[in-house]
Design a protein around this motif. Structure first.
Motif, mmCIF file in Angstrom:
data_model
loop_
_atom_site.group_PDB
_atom_site.id
_atom_site.type_symbol
_atom_site.label_atom_id
_atom_site.label_comp_id
_atom_site.label_asym_id
_atom_site.label_seq_id
_atom_site.Cartn_x
_atom_site.Cartn_y
_atom_site.Cartn_z
ATOM 1 N N ASP A 52 -10.848 13.777 -27.956
ATOM 2 C CA ASP A 52 -9.528 13.181 -27.711
ATOM 3 C C ASP A 52 -8.425 14.032 -28.355
ATOM 4 O O ASP A 52 -7.359 14.225 -27.768
ATOM 5 C CB ASP A 52 -9.460 11.755 -28.271
ATOM 6 N N ALA A 55 -7.900 17.148 -26.326
ATOM 7 C CA ALA A 55 -7.167 16.840 -25.090
ATOM 8 C C ALA A 55 -5.670 16.697 -25.371
ATOM 9 O O ALA A 55 -4.828 17.139 -24.574
ATOM 10 C CB ALA A 55 -7.714 15.557 -24.473
ATOM 11 N N LYS A 58 -4.137 20.050 -25.717
ATOM 12 C CA LYS A 58 -3.986 20.685 -24.390
ATOM 13 C C LYS A 58 -2.768 20.120 -23.650
ATOM 14 O O LYS A 58 -2.065 20.845 -22.947
ATOM 15 C CB LYS A 58 -5.259 20.485 -23.555
#
Length: 430
Positions: A52, A55, A58
């Motif tokens: 998580d 992510a 990103k």
């Protein structure tokens, strides 16, 4: 008396303590180490938490690339190179009379963009996570939206209502100050008196408020924490206990796995990965070690590296008392040139989480840190700050075979005049 025991009782129970109190270098190997598969499922954090966090980083990558041009080449991903060391082994052998068995690499977090230290991982991540939470709550963004909008004035005006606060010996404050100011937050950093002047000056140049304390790291953290109590618009970033910071560091393990695969470096229980992590309060190295155990399991051995004058994590893990005791309790002064590691009391959160996963820890004298600093420059043409050298002596201290990685903490943002003083000191000691 310390926790109802005399110093003599402590030393009898923990024989290495006497040498620690005399500032001698020690190696402590963890006899509570258990298989990763046995421990990890019962912990409060796991692989999904790390995924998580990755992510989220990103999602922010387009924004990072937009506002920090030095990250454009990596498309806004804040990551450091893995560099093979080819000549420093000779210096280590002379210093310790130990041959290093296996290949040796430096994870160059001194080259992390934006704030030039390992703290660019956790510190920047926590600021981004808080900014994302506020923006989502205000309806300024959705998770599948264009995160470049975080550079817009509308976002900065919204964030300017909020204050970020933390206590730091230097590098964490830099990462939070630089990122927080860029997003538009008010930022207040409480700095201990061992923090370097150039770090305070750099923060002030970014518009960050720096409050100096004539005491050590723990006092700076306590003051920062106290300042935010009862203020809903103040957000305290807690180096001792923050799960968000911890997970920002842990993402490094996923990135390292990809780097090792790209270099065709195979890791297994037969050829283990031995990682040496400079340690202050424990958040950064603890997060990285946790991530590495999740990714590599029993095929990785993680060791904390600390200055002989500030071995708080070694003390906490060895005794099992974690944050209940400090180095000052045992007469150690917590005074070291390794300013990022100048911490007298370890994070209880990190110590307890890792007590069955960390392979051990060791201490290094300031003299040897400076010697290695000069040798690293001469032999490998790499410039590091004193704290960052603590991991480099790991293979010689631990004497294990396999693939060795010393994790660097900082160095790239050290002003040249300051670095030259470090280098001269190291040369004078060799």
């Amino acid at each position: 008396m310390i926790l109802n025991k005399s110093i003599e009782q402590w030393q009898n129970e923990f024989p290495k303590l006497k040498n620690m109190m005399e500032y001698k270098e020690v190696l402590w190997l963890n006899d509570q180490l258990l298989p990763a598969a046995q421990i990890l499922p019962d912990l409060s954090l796991g692989e999904q938490d790390i995924l998580d966090a990755e992510a989220r980083l990103k999602r922010f990558a387009p924004y990072i690339a937009h506002v920090f041009p030095e990250t454009e080449e990596q498309a806004g991903i804040i990551e450091s190179p893995l560099t093979e060391l080819t000549h420093i082994q000779d210096s280590l052998k002379q210093q310790s009379s130990t041959e290093i068995n296996g290949s040796f690499y430096l994870k160059e977090d001194n080259k992390l963009p934006i704030s030039g230290s390992v703290k660019a991982r956790g510190g920047i991540y926590e600021v981004l996570a808080f900014a994302e939470k506020l923006a989502l709550e205000a309806g300024l963004i959705t998770e599948d939206g264009d995160y470049k909008k975080f550079a817009d004035d509308e976002f900065k005006q919204h964030f300017s209502q909020y204050t970020l606060v933390c206590g730091s010996t230097g590098n964490l404050g830099l990462s939070i100050g630089i990122m927080g100011a860029e997003l538009g937050f008010n930022v207040i950093i409480h700095m201990s008196d061992d923090a370097r002047k150039w770090k305070k000056d750099m923060l002030r140049s970014k518009g960050v408020t720096v409050i100096e304390h004539s005491d050590d790291y723990s006092k700076a953290v306590a003051e920062g924490r106290g300042e935010t109590v009862g203020d809903p618009k103040s957000y305290f970033i807690d180096d001792e206990n923050s799960i968000t910071l911890f997970l920002g560091y842990a993402v490094a393990a996923i990135r390292l796995k990809a780097q090792l695969q790209a270099e065709n470096i195979n890791i297994s229980t037969e050829q283990p990965l031995n990682v040496y992590l400079p340690c202050g309060v424990g958040g950064g190295p603890g997060g990285i070690a946790f991530g590495l155990k999740v990714v590599f399991g029993n095929a990785v051995n993680c060791y904390f590296a600390e200055p002989t004058h500030a071995p708080c994590m070694t003390l906490g893990l060895m005794t099992g008392y974690h944050d209940k005791i400090s180095v000052q309790d045992f007469g150690m002064d917590n005074v070291t040139a390794a300013d990022g590691l100048a911490v007298g009391r370890a994070s209880g959160f990190v110590g307890k989480l890792l007590e069955n996963l960390i392979s051990g820890s060791y201490t290094v004298s300031d003299e040897n840190l400076f010697k290695m600093l000069a040798e690293m420059d001469d032999k490998e043409n790499i410039k590091l700050e004193p704290s960052a050298l603590a991991g480099v002596s790991g293979p010689a201290a631990v004497k294990k075979g396999g693939v060795h990685i010393a994790w660097s903490t900082g160095g790239n943002m050290v002003p040249d005049a300051v670095y030259q003083e470090y280098y001269k000191q190291g040369k004078s000691l060799i």
